[in-house]
Design an enzyme around this catalytic site. Sequence first.
Site, PDB file in Angstrom:
ATOM      1  N   SER A 124      53.596   8.093  32.072  1.00  0.00           N
ATOM      2  CA  SER A 124      53.165   8.901  34.032  1.00  0.00           C
ATOM      3  C   SER A 124      53.017   9.437  34.135  1.00  0.00           C
ATOM      4  O   SER A 124      51.949   9.561  35.173  1.00  0.00           O
ATOM      5  CB  SER A 124      54.852   8.889  34.239  1.00  0.00           C
ATOM      6  OG  SER A 124      55.182   7.188  34.637  1.00  0.00           O
ATOM      7  N   THR A 179      63.437   7.413  36.771  1.00  0.00           N
ATOM      8  CA  THR A 179      64.067   6.460  36.189  1.00  0.00           C
ATOM      9  C   THR A 179      64.834   6.319  35.529  1.00  0.00           C
ATOM     10  O   THR A 179      66.430   6.859  35.940  1.00  0.00           O
ATOM     11  CB  THR A 179      62.124   6.669  34.785  1.00  0.00           C
ATOM     12  OG1 THR A 179      63.297   5.135  34.308  1.00  0.00           O
ATOM     13  CG2 THR A 179      62.571   7.106  34.047  1.00  0.00           C
ATOM     14  N   LYS A 193      67.995   4.933  38.588  1.00  0.00           N
ATOM     15  CA  LYS A 193      67.738   4.371  39.779  1.00  0.00           C
ATOM     16  C   LYS A 193      68.719   3.646  40.774  1.00  0.00           C
ATOM     17  O   LYS A 193      67.766   3.742  41.896  1.00  0.00           O
ATOM     18  CB  LYS A 193      66.674   3.376  39.301  1.00  0.00           C
ATOM     19  CG  LYS A 193      65.643   3.848  38.573  1.00  0.00           C
ATOM     20  CD  LYS A 193      64.832   2.201  38.347  1.00  0.00           C
ATOM     21  CE  LYS A 193      62.962   3.165  37.328  1.00  0.00           C
ATOM     22  NZ  LYS A 193      62.409   1.688  36.671  1.00  0.00           N
ATOM     23  N   ASP A 238      58.375  -0.260  41.592  1.00  0.00           N
ATOM     24  CA  ASP A 238      57.606  -1.067  40.093  1.00  0.00           C
ATOM     25  C   ASP A 238      58.266  -2.972  40.959  1.00  0.00           C
ATOM     26  O   ASP A 238      57.299  -3.469  40.881  1.00  0.00           O
ATOM     27  CB  ASP A 238      59.694  -0.996  40.043  1.00  0.00           C
ATOM     28  CG  ASP A 238      60.009   0.036  38.900  1.00  0.00           C
ATOM     29  OD1 ASP A 238      58.481   0.767  38.326  1.00  0.00           O
ATOM     30  OD2 ASP A 238      60.998   0.154  38.748  1.00  0.00           O
ATOM     31  N   GLY A 290      65.763 -12.991  32.170  1.00  0.00           N
ATOM     32  CA  GLY A 290      66.810 -12.681  32.293  1.00  0.00           C
ATOM     33  C   GLY A 290      67.415 -11.953  33.762  1.00  0.00           C
ATOM     34  O   GLY A 290      67.050 -13.153  34.832  1.00  0.00           O
ATOM     35  N   ALA A 306      65.677  -4.757  36.064  1.00  0.00           N
ATOM     36  CA  ALA A 306      64.328  -6.159  36.055  1.00  0.00           C
ATOM     37  C   ALA A 306      63.975  -6.727  37.028  1.00  0.00           C
ATOM     38  O   ALA A 306      63.519  -7.217  38.604  1.00  0.00           O
ATOM     39  CB  ALA A 306      63.596  -5.253  35.501  1.00  0.00           C
ATOM     40  N   LEU A 352      57.551  -8.314  30.864  1.00  0.00           N
ATOM     41  CA  LEU A 352      57.656  -7.254  31.978  1.00  0.00           C
ATOM     42  C   LEU A 352      57.407  -6.058  30.638  1.00  0.00           C
ATOM     43  O   LEU A 352      56.748  -5.117  31.015  1.00  0.00           O
ATOM     44  CB  LEU A 352      58.608  -6.708  32.561  1.00  0.00           C
ATOM     45  CG  LEU A 352      59.054  -7.821  33.415  1.00  0.00           C
ATOM     46  CD1 LEU A 352      59.992  -7.658  34.254  1.00  0.00           C
ATOM     47  CD2 LEU A 352      57.958  -8.529  34.354  1.00  0.00           C
TER      48      LEU A 352
END
Length: 288
Positions: A21, A66, A70, A106, A130, A134, A226
Amino acid sequence: MIDGRTRLCGLIGNPVEHTMSPVIHNTLAARCGHNLVYVPFPVESGKLEEAVKGAYALNVLGMNVTVPYKSEVIDCLVETDELAAQIGAVNTLVRTQGGYKGYNTDMSGLHRAMKSEGIRIEGEEIILLGAGGAARAVAYLCGAQKAERVYLLNRTADKAERVAAEVNRAYGREMVVPMLLSDYRKLPDGKFLAIQGTSVGLSPHDEDVVIEDSAFYRKIHTGFDLIYKPFTTRFMRLVREAGGEACNGLKMLLYQGIIAYELWNQVEIAEEEAGFLYEKMKREMGIS
Ligand code: NAP
């Protein structure tokens, strides 16, 4: 040059040492001529609320959040954007009157990354691998962007069922079908967009993949992993070997950063700048 007017943005999480970042935001600040610096802040367990309040008191313009904060950070905010609240995860804090407002860039980042690759969600039949943090957010994105159907495959059945029930309730239709990963042969015939949202294959386990069977990969017209480390995952290679297109998660990372930067500075970053930054991120990763 840092001077009396320099604005500060940062990242809170634990650990934060390997983040990309600062490259994203400090490059954008330099390219846009903004007097802004971005710094990672490791925040120890139990110190999150103090960290968010301290940042606000210090006039910090915005923060990224992060792992592992979150979800927990939502309780430290004055307001949360609707999609982020639904997903239950915030990765960007934007300074407002009296405190920070939380967003999930995201997901908007993944959407913008897909658009830049010419990948559509609306009306598509999607395989989502998954049901972790995410993948759950991806399932919401598919709902928000009106996917036709999402086959949600996970190793642990009850997690897939929980995510499917939640998203189906949120969008008022039975669009997410939960399945056990090992039941992939029961997928209907057809060609699918497949989104790889598990942590399997993440560096240093580059050769791992959730499904090995080439028959599964022949069902995929486009595979979006991802994961971006390694740059080409085993999942991507298997998709390509079966004749499909494949991309990794680096553009998702790029655009989640760009959207956060846009929110903090109320600017629009042009595609040309995004392209410049993407090449710089690749060089940082040792990819030419
Ligand atoms: P998470 O919450 O820990 O979820 C992990 C998922 O992987 C679960 O569905 C889990 O299944 C599955 N899994 C783990 N080991 C497995 C195995 N051996 N076999 C089958 N399934 C397995 O992680 P997350 O936060 O969702 O992150 C997932 C991935 O997305 C990570 O690799 C991360 O790097 C990537 N990511 C990328 C970006 C980006 O900007 N590009 C952003 C966010 C995340 P169970 O439910 O059965 O345990």
